[in-house]
Design a protein around this motif. Structure first.
Motif, PDB file in Angstrom:
ATOM      1  N   ARG A  72       0.650  -1.228   0.369  1.00  0.00           N
ATOM      2  CA  ARG A  72       0.102   0.034   0.257  1.00  0.00           C
ATOM      3  C   ARG A  72       1.331   1.571   0.000  1.00  0.00           C
ATOM      4  N   ALA A  73       2.078   1.117   1.120  1.00  0.00           N
ATOM      5  CA  ALA A  73       2.718   2.613   1.169  1.00  0.00           C
ATOM      6  C   ALA A  73       3.781   2.585  -0.566  1.00  0.00           C
ATOM      7  N   GLU A  74       4.017   1.627  -0.850  1.00  0.00           N
ATOM      8  CA  GLU A  74       4.986   1.857  -2.268  1.00  0.00           C
ATOM      9  C   GLU A  74       3.776   2.390  -3.166  1.00  0.00           C
ATOM     10  N   ALA A  75       2.776   1.878  -3.475  1.00  0.00           N
ATOM     11  CA  ALA A  75       1.897   1.585  -4.447  1.00  0.00           C
ATOM     12  C   ALA A  75       1.771   4.033  -4.341  1.00  0.00           C
ATOM     13  N   LEU A  76       1.505   3.779  -3.030  1.00  0.00           N
ATOM     14  CA  LEU A  76       0.894   5.293  -2.871  1.00  0.00           C
ATOM     15  C   LEU A  76       1.419   6.357  -3.267  1.00  0.00           C
ATOM     16  N   LYS A  77       2.538   6.138  -3.275  1.00  0.00           N
ATOM     17  CA  LYS A  77       4.196   6.977  -3.145  1.00  0.00           C
ATOM     18  C   LYS A  77       4.006   6.971  -4.978  1.00  0.00           C
ATOM     19  N   PHE A  78       4.120   5.656  -5.927  1.00  0.00           N
ATOM     20  CA  PHE A  78       4.028   5.972  -6.686  1.00  0.00           C
ATOM     21  C   PHE A  78       3.725   7.071  -7.978  1.00  0.00           C
ATOM     22  N   PHE A  79       2.415   6.579  -7.027  1.00  0.00           N
ATOM     23  CA  PHE A  79       0.579   7.633  -7.594  1.00  0.00           C
ATOM     24  C   PHE A  79       1.373   9.108  -7.735  1.00  0.00           C
ATOM     25  N   ILE A  80       1.386   9.306  -6.015  1.00  0.00           N
ATOM     26  CA  ILE A  80       1.432  10.585  -5.593  1.00  0.00           C
ATOM     27  C   ILE A  80       3.006  11.199  -6.845  1.00  0.00           C
ATOM     28  N   VAL A  81       4.171  10.244  -6.881  1.00  0.00           N
ATOM     29  CA  VAL A  81       5.102  10.504  -7.757  1.00  0.00           C
ATOM     30  C   VAL A  81       4.378  10.505  -9.119  1.00  0.00           C
ATOM     31  N   ALA A  82       3.976   9.696  -9.749  1.00  0.00           N
ATOM     32  CA  ALA A  82       3.643  10.004 -11.092  1.00  0.00           C
ATOM     33  C   ALA A  82       2.985  10.936 -11.167  1.00  0.00           C
ATOM     34  N   SER A  83       1.960  11.762 -10.405  1.00  0.00           N
ATOM     35  CA  SER A  83       1.206  12.857 -10.064  1.00  0.00           C
ATOM     36  C   SER A  83       1.968  14.181 -10.429  1.00  0.00           C
ATOM     37  N   GLY A  84       3.566  13.635  -9.729  1.00  0.00           N
ATOM     38  CA  GLY A  84       3.771  15.248  -9.766  1.00  0.00           C
ATOM     39  C   GLY A  84       3.429  16.208  -8.597  1.00  0.00           C
ATOM     40  N   ILE A  85       3.269  14.896  -7.161  1.00  0.00           N
ATOM     41  CA  ILE A  85       2.809  15.957  -6.217  1.00  0.00           C
ATOM     42  C   ILE A  85       4.372  16.411  -5.596  1.00  0.00           C
ATOM     43  N   ASP A  86       4.504  17.246  -5.279  1.00  0.00           N
ATOM     44  CA  ASP A  86       5.542  17.328  -4.652  1.00  0.00           C
ATOM     45  C   ASP A  86       4.890  17.036  -2.981  1.00  0.00           C
ATOM     46  N   VAL A  87       5.215  16.242  -1.854  1.00  0.00           N
ATOM     47  CA  VAL A  87       4.811  16.428  -0.411  1.00  0.00           C
ATOM     48  C   VAL A  87       5.519  16.795   0.367  1.00  0.00           C
ATOM     49  N   THR A  88       7.110  17.269   0.285  1.00  0.00           N
ATOM     50  CA  THR A  88       8.000  18.466   0.841  1.00  0.00           C
ATOM     51  C   THR A  88       7.386  18.789   2.023  1.00  0.00           C
ATOM     52  N   GLY A  89       6.079  20.098   2.087  1.00  0.00           N
ATOM     53  CA  GLY A  89       6.291  20.971   2.861  1.00  0.00           C
ATOM     54  C   GLY A  89       4.538  20.025   3.358  1.00  0.00           C
ATOM     55  N   VAL A  90       4.211  18.455   3.251  1.00  0.00           N
ATOM     56  CA  VAL A  90       3.441  18.302   4.321  1.00  0.00           C
ATOM     57  C   VAL A  90       2.994  18.047   5.676  1.00  0.00           C
ATOM     58  N   THR A  91       2.374  18.238   6.079  1.00  0.00           N
ATOM     59  CA  THR A  91       1.629  18.430   7.483  1.00  0.00           C
ATOM     60  C   THR A  91       1.334  17.110   7.833  1.00  0.00           C
ATOM     61  N   PHE A  92       2.381  16.713   8.600  1.00  0.00           N
ATOM     62  CA  PHE A  92       1.860  15.026   9.358  1.00  0.00           C
ATOM     63  C   PHE A  92       0.742  15.369   9.580  1.00  0.00           C
ATOM     64  N   GLU A  93      -0.451  14.592   9.689  1.00  0.00           N
ATOM     65  CA  GLU A  93      -1.291  14.412  10.085  1.00  0.00           C
ATOM     66  C   GLU A  93      -2.253  13.017   8.788  1.00  0.00           C
ATOM     67  N   ALA A  94      -1.900  12.123   9.542  1.00  0.00           N
ATOM     68  CA  ALA A  94      -1.605  10.603   8.437  1.00  0.00           C
ATOM     69  C   ALA A  94      -3.628  10.304   9.152  1.00  0.00           C
TER      70      ALA A  94
END
Length: 159
Positions: A72-94
């Motif tokens: 689940r973690a790998e697939a989510l990362k791959f989707f997000i990176v493929a979408s061009g989304i930068d998660v560098t500044g994302v606030t941790f609120e999982a």
């Protein structure tokens, strides 16, 4: 044929991802850094395309584990990176007890949770190391598409 309850391999997932995002697939994959991906395999060109786009990385610096199931973690990362989304500044609120702030996947889970792309399991966990089924991949793909993060899901149901 579709088998929504079956798990998907890492190679199969990359083939879906490359098709979904419309990446150009090279004719050959001779110079991949992964010793466990034969250049003659059917999935090697897709792995090369996604690797060269910076969307995926290996299980290690020299292996990809193409026949291993996608988590689940790998697939989510791959989707997000493929979408061009930068998660560098994302606030941790999982919001999941099994996603710790320092985990490599925490910013991806936090982003997807905040955007309503993932909601976790009924017990409140995310299950980052659990394997994704084809049906779960279809659901996540659809949510990404509904949010305008990817185009038509051309290859998803052909795998």
């Amino acid at each position: 044929l579709y088998s929504p309850d079956d798990y998907m391999s890492r190679a199969g997932f990359v083939e879906v991802l490359v098709s979904t995002y419309g990446y150009d697939v090279p004719d050959n994959a001779d110079d991949l850094p992964f010793s466990d991906v034969s250049p003659n395999s059917t999935y090697a060109p897709s792995i090369k395309a996604a690797y060269e786009m910076g969307v995926i990385e290996g299980a290690s610096s020299t292996t990809f584990d193409p026949t291993g199931n996608i988590t689940r973690a790998e697939a989510l990362k791959f989707f997000i990176v493929a979408s061009g989304i930068d998660v560098t500044g994302v606030t941790f609120e999982a919001g999941f007890p099994d996603v710790e702030e320092g985990a490599w996947y925490a910013p991806y889970v936090s982003y997807a949770s905040q955007e309503g792309i993932v909601s976790g399991y009924v017990d409140g966990t995310f299950g980052p190391e659990k394997y994704l089924t084809r049906g779960q991949i279809a659901k996540i793909s659809t949510l990404f598409e509904e949010k305008g993060l990817i185009g038509a899901l051309m290859g998803l149901f052909m795998m």
